[in-house]
Scaffold this active site. Sequence first.
Site, PDB file in Angstrom:
ATOM      1  CG  PHE A 171      33.565  34.646  23.407  1.00  0.00           C
ATOM      2  CD1 PHE A 171      33.468  35.138  24.705  1.00  0.00           C
ATOM      3  CD2 PHE A 171      33.904  33.305  23.231  1.00  0.00           C
ATOM      4  CE1 PHE A 171      33.687  34.309  25.795  1.00  0.00           C
ATOM      5  CE2 PHE A 171      34.130  32.475  24.316  1.00  0.00           C
ATOM      6  CZ  PHE A 171      34.021  32.976  25.604  1.00  0.00           C
ATOM      7  CG  ASP A 172      31.298  41.287  19.287  1.00  0.00           C
ATOM      8  OD1 ASP A 172      31.765  41.126  18.142  1.00  0.00           O
ATOM      9  OD2 ASP A 172      31.078  42.415  19.770  1.00  0.00           O
ATOM     10  N   GLY A 173      33.970  39.986  19.187  1.00  0.00           N
ATOM     11  CA  GLY A 173      35.375  40.342  19.344  1.00  0.00           C
ATOM     12  C   GLY A 173      35.582  41.649  20.081  1.00  0.00           C
ATOM     13  CG  PHE A 288      29.415  36.396  26.358  1.00  0.00           C
ATOM     14  CD1 PHE A 288      28.859  36.739  27.580  1.00  0.00           C
ATOM     15  CD2 PHE A 288      29.905  35.098  26.193  1.00  0.00           C
ATOM     16  CE1 PHE A 288      28.766  35.816  28.615  1.00  0.00           C
ATOM     17  CE2 PHE A 288      29.835  34.175  27.221  1.00  0.00           C
ATOM     18  CZ  PHE A 288      29.264  34.532  28.433  1.00  0.00           C
TER      19      PHE A 288
END
Length: 331
Positions: A171-173, A288
Amino acid sequence: MQKPNPPQMHNAITIAVSSRVLFNMEKEQRIYEQRGVEEYIKYQEEHEQQPFSPGPAFSFVKALEAVNARLRELYPDSEELFDVVLMTNNKAYVGLRLINTINHHQLAIERICMTGGNSPIGYLKAYHANLYLSADPVKVREALEEGIAAATMFTQEKMAEVSEIQLRVAFDGDAVLFSDESERIFKAHGLQKFFEHEKTHENKPLDHGPLKGFLEALGKLQKKFYEKGHRMDCPIRTFLVTARSAASSGIRALKTLRSWGLEIDEALFLAGAPKGPVLEKIRPHIFFDDQMFHVEGAAELGTVACHVPYGISQRVTNKGVMDKDTSPAHE
């Protein structure tokens, strides 16, 4: 071998995937766009016994099934499992080829929603979808607006080999797990003001982003493995891959996750460096990100990368090459 019964929807973690991301239907999509719906239907019927080849979500779905198999070994009576629902806006009789393909690839998919051209959003709510993956960015945006975690997937020329025994999700943040609050500061006032803002607010948790609930669901299943002594060989592994710097803005990200009671297995703070090379080493089944620059960079190196069209970046940047097609997709 008999397929296990699907879990009850209210107990399951439901992953809704469109037919165009589970399978490679690029040729059929071109027929639909260039020759119209009647020729599309005719072609599908003529090739009913010819299975589709795997699409970008295929390995992800197979990994979900591998996790389910481990869960059933440890918890034979539990229905806290992944449940994959195939979403397609095809009419029912065209869907026969999809069913034949599912059986050909021995996928444990029992729920199929054929909407006959109607929007899938109401059905996603009925299925209590925890995640929706589609090739159609318009439908993805519609799902996000309704509070459903969703991302756009793309057919890629290169897809790296991934684990068959461990589900790996990256995941991106900001604007993915977290809100776009900090990104708004960066866009409006620049990098230094962003660092100052994050330092000032490091003890204030960020608001949640569109994919927080999916990470929560993964964490819930991870804990079931931990409770049986399988922390070190857990078949689910999660990654935070963010452009944030560790010292200047990473503290707030980690404190936010802790305040939510969520663990992330690995956190990589890249300080603005490209994400593609790191993801190439991680080899996630799915990644993502809200920025097409990072999605395209990851995809070029073989990572199955999804676009989450959420937050301020969608309004202030030009659309990436992979996001240019917003015409209706016959999924």
